[in-house]
Design a protein around this motif. Structure first.
Motif, PDB file in Angstrom:
ATOM      1  N   UNK A 298       0.811  -1.222   0.000  1.00 57.66           N
ATOM      2  CA  UNK A 298       0.000   0.000   0.000  1.00 57.66           C
ATOM      3  C   UNK A 298       0.846   1.273   0.000  1.00 57.66           C
ATOM      4  N   UNK A 299       2.162   1.126  -0.162  1.00 56.85           N
ATOM      5  CA  UNK A 299       3.020   2.313  -0.128  1.00 56.85           C
ATOM      6  C   UNK A 299       2.706   3.214  -1.319  1.00 56.85           C
ATOM      7  N   UNK A 300       2.532   4.479  -1.009  1.00 61.01           N
ATOM      8  CA  UNK A 300       2.266   5.451  -2.067  1.00 61.01           C
ATOM      9  C   UNK A 300       3.581   5.918  -2.666  1.00 61.01           C
ATOM     10  N   UNK A 301       3.526   6.244  -3.944  1.00 53.99           N
ATOM     11  CA  UNK A 301       4.693   6.885  -4.547  1.00 53.99           C
ATOM     12  C   UNK A 301       4.777   8.313  -4.022  1.00 53.99           C
ATOM     13  N   UNK A 302       5.964   8.834  -3.915  1.00 54.81           N
ATOM     14  CA  UNK A 302       6.138  10.216  -3.473  1.00 54.81           C
ATOM     15  C   UNK A 302       6.293  11.124  -4.677  1.00 54.81           C
ATOM     16  N   UNK A 303       5.764  12.349  -4.572  1.00 57.62           N
ATOM     17  CA  UNK A 303       6.025  13.292  -5.662  1.00 57.62           C
ATOM     18  C   UNK A 303       7.500  13.677  -5.649  1.00 57.62           C
ATOM     19  N   UNK A 304       8.112  13.715  -6.821  1.00 52.81           N
ATOM     20  CA  UNK A 304       9.508  14.164  -6.905  1.00 52.81           C
ATOM     21  C   UNK A 304       9.538  15.683  -6.815  1.00 52.81           C
ATOM     22  N   UNK A 305      10.477  16.201  -6.050  1.00 51.70           N
ATOM     23  CA  UNK A 305      10.564  17.643  -5.819  1.00 51.70           C
ATOM     24  C   UNK A 305      11.569  18.283  -6.778  1.00 51.70           C
ATOM     25  N   UNK A 306      11.277  19.525  -7.154  1.00 52.46           N
ATOM     26  CA  UNK A 306      12.208  20.284  -8.004  1.00 52.46           C
ATOM     27  C   UNK A 306      13.586  20.312  -7.341  1.00 52.46           C
ATOM     28  N   UNK A 307      14.611  20.042  -8.111  1.00 51.01           N
ATOM     29  CA  UNK A 307      15.979  19.963  -7.585  1.00 51.01           C
ATOM     30  C   UNK A 307      16.040  19.059  -6.356  1.00 51.01           C
ATOM     31  N   UNK A 308      15.204  18.027  -6.363  1.00 48.63           N
ATOM     32  CA  UNK A 308      15.189  17.029  -5.283  1.00 48.63           C
ATOM     33  C   UNK A 308      14.908  17.664  -3.918  1.00 48.63           C
ATOM     34  N   UNK A 309      14.237  18.814  -3.928  1.00 47.68           N
ATOM     35  CA  UNK A 309      13.922  19.496  -2.669  1.00 47.68           C
ATOM     36  C   UNK A 309      14.973  20.520  -2.257  1.00 47.68           C
ATOM     37  N   UNK A 310      16.021  20.668  -3.028  1.00 44.05           N
ATOM     38  CA  UNK A 310      17.100  21.608  -2.697  1.00 44.05           C
ATOM     39  C   UNK A 310      16.995  22.909  -3.483  1.00 44.05           C
ATOM     40  N   UNK A 311      15.796  23.190  -4.004  1.00 44.91           N
ATOM     41  CA  UNK A 311      15.622  24.400  -4.811  1.00 44.91           C
ATOM     42  C   UNK A 311      15.986  25.689  -4.055  1.00 44.91           C
ATOM     43  N   UNK A 312      15.606  25.831  -2.758  1.00 48.30           N
ATOM     44  CA  UNK A 312      15.985  27.075  -2.065  1.00 48.30           C
ATOM     45  C   UNK A 312      17.489  27.305  -2.072  1.00 48.30           C
ATOM     46  N   UNK A 313      18.260  26.225  -2.017  1.00 52.53           N
ATOM     47  CA  UNK A 313      19.716  26.369  -1.950  1.00 52.53           C
ATOM     48  C   UNK A 313      20.363  26.489  -3.336  1.00 52.53           C
ATOM     49  N   UNK A 314      19.837  25.773  -4.346  1.00 51.14           N
ATOM     50  CA  UNK A 314      20.571  25.702  -5.619  1.00 51.14           C
ATOM     51  C   UNK A 314      19.832  26.298  -6.820  1.00 51.14           C
ATOM     52  N   UNK A 315      18.566  26.655  -6.648  1.00 51.48           N
ATOM     53  CA  UNK A 315      17.787  27.155  -7.779  1.00 51.48           C
ATOM     54  C   UNK A 315      18.471  28.308  -8.508  1.00 51.48           C
ATOM     55  N   UNK A 316      19.108  29.162  -7.738  1.00 51.65           N
ATOM     56  CA  UNK A 316      19.751  30.357  -8.301  1.00 51.65           C
ATOM     57  C   UNK A 316      20.863  30.019  -9.303  1.00 51.65           C
ATOM     58  N   UNK A 317      21.452  28.846  -9.168  1.00 58.76           N
ATOM     59  CA  UNK A 317      22.531  28.446 -10.091  1.00 58.76           C
ATOM     60  C   UNK A 317      22.026  28.334 -11.526  1.00 58.76           C
ATOM     61  N   UNK A 318      20.697  28.157 -11.673  1.00 58.95           N
ATOM     62  CA  UNK A 318      20.135  27.878 -13.004  1.00 58.95           C
ATOM     63  C   UNK A 318      19.166  28.960 -13.459  1.00 58.95           C
ATOM     64  N   UNK A 319      19.236  30.119 -12.806  1.00 59.92           N
ATOM     65  CA  UNK A 319      18.336  31.213 -13.151  1.00 59.92           C
ATOM     66  C   UNK A 319      18.474  31.537 -14.635  1.00 59.92           C
ATOM     67  N   UNK A 320      17.347  31.590 -15.340  1.00 60.76           N
ATOM     68  CA  UNK A 320      17.364  31.970 -16.750  1.00 60.76           C
ATOM     69  C   UNK A 320      17.716  30.838 -17.697  1.00 60.76           C
ATOM     70  N   UNK A 321      18.036  29.672 -17.191  1.00 59.73           N
ATOM     71  CA  UNK A 321      18.381  28.556 -18.085  1.00 59.73           C
ATOM     72  C   UNK A 321      17.137  27.775 -18.481  1.00 59.73           C
ATOM     73  N   UNK A 322      17.082  27.343 -19.732  1.00 59.19           N
ATOM     74  CA  UNK A 322      15.997  26.483 -20.195  1.00 59.19           C
ATOM     75  C   UNK A 322      16.335  25.047 -19.765  1.00 59.19           C
TER      76      UNK A 322
END
Ligand SMILES: Nc1nc2c(c(=O)[nH]1)N[C@H]1C(S)=C(S)[C@@H](COP(=O)(O)O)O[C@H]1N2
Ligand SMILES: [Mo]
Length: 327
Positions: A298-322
């Motif tokens: 009965x285990x549910x699948x988990x939603x995958x998070x943007x940047x594996x959940x590390x978006x606050x820390x690393x999102x800025x590295x990819x600002x403006x990139x497609x």
């Protein structure tokens, strides 16, 4: 198993991944006594506070990291799962192969060559590397491109500590990691699965990011061979294959370096390989994941998070990139 002729092995389709029950049965045959103690170790974090140690490796003391984002709040995956469900193709392509066959890897003595666009190139002995910066314990999510994930209490320090020490030149735009490739130690090298040695790479700002870890241990002990002893990279916001195991060379270069998975099949494995639920793998969705250890009936699948959940820390590295183009 899905194979592409002439191009070697590719990651299996999610639907082809060995179900947990099957590999558990296989595993109990080979695992013996380690199991019971190991399972108990997963109940608390940090591992070091528990006193006992889960495996048979030498103890590696570390303080809990204070790097932002370095301590996930998820429950750690059990030591037994972390050390028996592995991708380490130099030791075979089945998840259970590395735990069974990596005993032939000799993690000591070990040296790491640092070369290329640096003012202070050199050869670092493992003990020198271990002393280069205080060891930290970090709890990271690891998301494999195949659609499963784990939560692993690593021990190491930011790769940036080593990078600062060797003083990159202005031409250093990327870092390439080279894993050991020794047929005498690695039975999987005789199969043309990937181009050996296993190579991976990061852009310089990714390599310098404090979350990028040079890891020497897990669960309070030195790395088990199957997890990439004695030293590996861990890049928690990227698919697991970016985190090269058993590193023997770190090369600073001007041009985007070759990676083994891109060489094998560039249309499926790009250089960036950031965890991204909105950019599907050509053969399957990346929107959800199966957490190893949770996969009961009965285990549910988990939603995958943007940047594996590390978006606050690393999102800025990819600002403006497609990120569809630079997948
Ligand atoms: N040298 C080398 N490094 C490697 C691999 C490999 O096959 N060879 N597999 C990668 C993949 S696909 C994943 S998911 C992680 C798995 O690390 P773990 O077994 O410690 O969980 O290691 C990565 N590093
Ligand atoms: Mo992976």
């Amino acid at each position: 198993m899905h194979l592409l002729k002439d191009r070697g092995f590719v990651h299996p389709l999610s639907s082809e991944i060995t179900p947990k029950a099957t590999y558990l049965n296989r595993r109990t045959l080979i695992q013996g006594l380690a199991g019971a103690a190991a399972t108990a170790a997963s109940s608390a974090w940090p591992a070091l506070a528990q006193g006992g140690r889960p495996g048979k490796g030498a103890a590696l003391a570390a303080n809990r990291s204070e790097v932002a984002g370095a301590t996930a709040t998820d429950k750690p995956t059990s030591y037994a799962d972390i050390t028996s469900y592995n991708n380490y193709y130099e030791f075979g392509t089945d998840k259970s192969d590395p735990a069974r066959t990596a005993g032939t890897l000799k993690p000591r003595p070990w040296t790491v060559v640092v070369e290329g666009e640096v003012k202070k190139p050199g050869t670092f002995d493992l003990d020198a590397l271990l002393k280069l910066s205080p060891l930290e314990e970090r709890l990271y999510r690891l998301r494999c491109v195949e659609g499963w994930s784990m939560v692993i209490p690593w021990i190491g320090y930011s790769l940036a500590e080593l990078i600062k020490r060797v003083e990159p030149t202005g031409n250093a735009k990327y870092v390439q990691f080279v894993s050991l490739a020794d047929k005498a130690q690695m039975p999987g090298l005789s199969a043309p699965v990937l181009e050996w040695p296993y190579v991976e790479g990061l852009r310089m700002d990714e390599a310098m990011h404090p979350l990028t870890l040079l890891a020497f241990g897990l669960y309070g002990e030195v790395l088990p061979n199957q997890n990439g002893a004695p030293v590996r990279a861990v890049v928690p916001w990227k698919y697991g294959f970016k985190s090269a195991k058993s590193i023997v060379k770190i090369r600073f270069v001007e041009k985007q370096p070759k990676t083994s998975w891109e060489t094998a099949i560039a249309s499926e494995y790009g250089f960036y390989s950031n965890v991204n639920p909105k950019v599907d793998h050509p053969r399957w969705s990346q929107a959800t994941e199966r957490r190893i250890g949770e996969d009961g009936l009965f285990a549910k699948k988990r939603p995958t998070l943007m940047f594996n959940g590390y978006e606050p820390q690393v999102g800025q590295l990819y600002a403006g990139m497609d990120l569809k183009k630079y997948y």
